[in-house]
Design an enzyme around this catalytic site. Structure first.
Site, PDB file in Angstrom:
ATOM      1  N   GLU A 263     -21.346  -4.786 -42.383  1.00 48.47           N
ATOM      2  CA  GLU A 263     -21.835  -4.879 -41.010  1.00 48.47           C
ATOM      3  C   GLU A 263     -21.383  -3.655 -40.213  1.00 48.47           C
ATOM      4  O   GLU A 263     -20.291  -3.141 -40.457  1.00 48.47           O
ATOM      5  CB  GLU A 263     -21.332  -6.166 -40.349  1.00 48.47           C
ATOM      6  CG  GLU A 263     -21.886  -7.428 -40.993  1.00 48.47           C
ATOM      7  CD  GLU A 263     -21.428  -8.704 -40.273  1.00 48.47           C
ATOM      8  OE1 GLU A 263     -20.679  -8.599 -39.273  1.00 48.47           O
ATOM      9  OE2 GLU A 263     -21.819  -9.801 -40.713  1.00 48.47           O
ATOM     10  N   HIS A 281     -24.808 -11.531 -36.525  1.00 49.80           N
ATOM     11  CA  HIS A 281     -23.466 -12.094 -36.351  1.00 49.80           C
ATOM     12  C   HIS A 281     -23.330 -12.725 -34.955  1.00 49.80           C
ATOM     13  O   HIS A 281     -22.445 -12.379 -34.171  1.00 49.80           O
ATOM     14  CB  HIS A 281     -22.390 -11.028 -36.565  1.00 49.80           C
ATOM     15  CG  HIS A 281     -21.083 -11.604 -37.025  1.00 49.80           C
ATOM     16  ND1 HIS A 281     -20.280 -10.991 -37.941  1.00 49.80           N
ATOM     17  CD2 HIS A 281     -20.449 -12.751 -36.708  1.00 49.80           C
ATOM     18  CE1 HIS A 281     -19.193 -11.719 -38.166  1.00 49.80           C
ATOM     19  NE2 HIS A 281     -19.279 -12.795 -37.420  1.00 49.80           N
TER      20      HIS A 281
END
Length: 528
Positions: A263, A281
């Site tokens: 990420e 997220h």
């Protein structure tokens, strides 16, 4: 001089107000965490660092933080903090383990429903002027089986919401007892049974050595055709390449992913797969959750910087300033004894009994028991700390019992921790010697003395001639150096234990060779 705190991520303004109200000088630069060099140049001026997930508190950053005393993570995950580096510099690392539980659970339910009804794809199609009613055939969740991998704080909330949707819920969690499962209304199962039964699978575990890629290619083949997978926990729990192949083949009918192995996920093998729902997220991204965790982390950090109080610390127990010098070595002992027992435990824990004898019984045993519980639970729950450990144990139906007594036996003071599981009882006892170092003095009722080492081997065997030689020869052949070698046995020719400290971790291959040695009953790799 007032303590100084730097907020380097997008934290709610509530946190700024709390720090100021407590007389703390606060600098609020919400984009600073993304500028590593600027953050590195500034960090040395601050006593506290308040972050979310964008700031990476690396070993390099911590090494430059000459005045830093506390790092506060607004949220539960601390993947972005080098806790060993912080600990070695005497920096407290705090989190807020319960501030966003409901929000994350609700997101998992939302993702499940969006995946079941293909809502994002249908929305895109409709807004593009199409009317593809027959293309987006969904499935009901009513009457379907939801498989929970992890049934702790967040998992239990998901279970409650799913039962409200009239779903059947099965759960895999080594720490979940039958009593707690009954209380939640879920069916406790092993992982393979969950994979075979579930129509939907949702993950609610931290990423550890034991849970990394828990949904591997092999695990996916064990799932029923048409299963749907939801991950709002941590990236790296699902083998993304294997999931992509299963989505393309149709074996997995859909997936909803809020987290990814890397990420920010600007490019990912899953993108473009059929029946895939993705969010960036967002598990904790609600106004209520951000307010909660901001308020909690600011209060905790302010308390520590102004009064020395320690709350929700992952690398320090809650101990008052007066008792700290005397208690500290026994807290370390409790953590190590708990970790030793926890690493040997593979089935659901029903009860933990801690016996304190001699001088240790006069200390703050609540802090010691919390440290021991954290040690037991940490192998599977990496985010557990000495404050949250009792609550997490209670959530899983684990009973805790303390006993205290005067001096008994050969040692002036000791503690013994006994773990009762569905299959067995295992006890581990330890003490602190005059040098302040913790020592093991008994395992499974067998007296033996040994130090804790970073890398260890625990081997149980039948007490027969030749075993020690075979084990030593094997380790030598594999170029593994032995630091210490401690032995104990119940009686001549009966059960025996070898506790070996080695200079480097033992590989799976070598561990398998040890297990294959004549008279070996069990071999475990331990780390401290």
């Amino acid at each position: 001089m007032a303590p100084r705190v730097l907020i380097s991520d997008s934290l709610s303004p509530t946190a700024v107000d709390i720090f100021k109200s407590r007389g703390i000088d606060v600098t609020f630069e919400p984009g600073l965490g993304k500028d590593k060099e600027k953050l590195l140049s500034m960090i040395g001026d601050y006593d506290g660092l308040a972050i979310r997930s964008a700031t990476k508190a690396t070993e390099k950053l911590i090494a430059a933080a000459d005045n830093l005393k506390v790092i506060g993570r607004a949220g539960i995950g601390v993947d972005n903090v080098d806790i060993p580096a912080a600990t070695s510099r005497g920096i407290i690392v705090m989190n807020t383990p319960f501030g966003n539980s409901i929000t994350t659970a609700e997101h998992a339910i939302s993702m499940m429903l969006a995946c079941a009804r293909q809502i994002p794809a249908a929305d895109n199609s409709t807004q593009a002027g199409k009317w593809e009613k027959s293309k987006f055939m969904g499935v009901e969740v009513t009457g379907k089986t939801l498989g929970l991998i992890g049934c702790g704080n967040i998992g239990s909330i998901v279970a409650d919401r799913a039962i409200g949707l009239k779903m059947r819920v099965v759960a895999y969690d080594p720490f979940l007892t039958e009593e707690r499962a009954i209380e939640l209304g879920v069916d406790k199962v092993e992982l393979d049974e969950l994979l075979a039964r579930a129509d939907f699978i949702t993950l609610h575990v931290p990423k550890t050595d034991k849970t990394a890629n828990i949904l591997s290619a092999d695990a996916i083949t064990k799932m029923k055709k048409g299963v749907r997978i939801i991950n709002c926990a941590r990236g790296g729990l699902v083998d993304e390449n294997a999931l992509r192949a299963a989505l393309d083949s149709g074996h997995v009918a859909g997936a909803a992913m809020d987290v990814f192995a890397e990420e920010p996920a600007t490019d990912n093998v899953l993108f473009g797969a059929p029946n895939l729902v993705c969010t960036p997220h967002l598990g904790a991204a609600t106004t209520e959750a951000q307010e909660n965790v901001a308020l909690q982390v600011a209060e905790q950090m302010a308390d520590f910087l102004t009064t020395g109080a320690v709350t929700n610390a992952l690398n320090s127990p809650s101990i008052s300033a007066e008792e700290a010098p005397r208690l500290a070595p026994f807290v370390k002992l409790a953590e190590l004894v708990g970790s030793f027992a926890g690493q040997l435990t593979e089935t659901a824990i029903e009860e933990i009994t801690i016996e304190y004898a001699g001088d240790i019984a006069e200390l703050n045993t609540q802090a010691l028991s919390s440290a021991a519980l954290a040690g037991v639970l940490r192998p599977l729950l990496s985010t557990v700390n000495v404050v949250s450990a009792p609550a997490m144990a209670k959530e899983r139906g684990i009973a805790l019992e303390e006993t205290k007594r005067g001096q008994e036996g050969a040692y002036e003071t000791y503690m013994r921790l006994t773990v009762t599981t569905e299959r067995q009882k295992r006890s581990v006892a330890g003490t602190v010697f005059a040098d302040g170092k913790p020592r093991l003095i008994q395992i499974k009722g067998i007296n033996m003395e040994g130090e804790f080492g970073e890398h260890m081997l625990y081997v149980t065997n039948n007490d027969k001639p030749g075993f020690i030689g075979r084990l030593g020869t094997l380790l030598g052949t594999e170029n593994i150096n032995i630091a210490t070698f401690n032995l104990g046995r119940a009686e001549k020719g009966d059960d025996a234990i070898a506790l070996v400290q080695v200079d480097e971790p033992v590989s799976d291959d070598v561990l398998g060779k040890i297990e294959a040695l004549e008279n070996v009953v069990q071999a475990k790799r331990l780390s401290f």
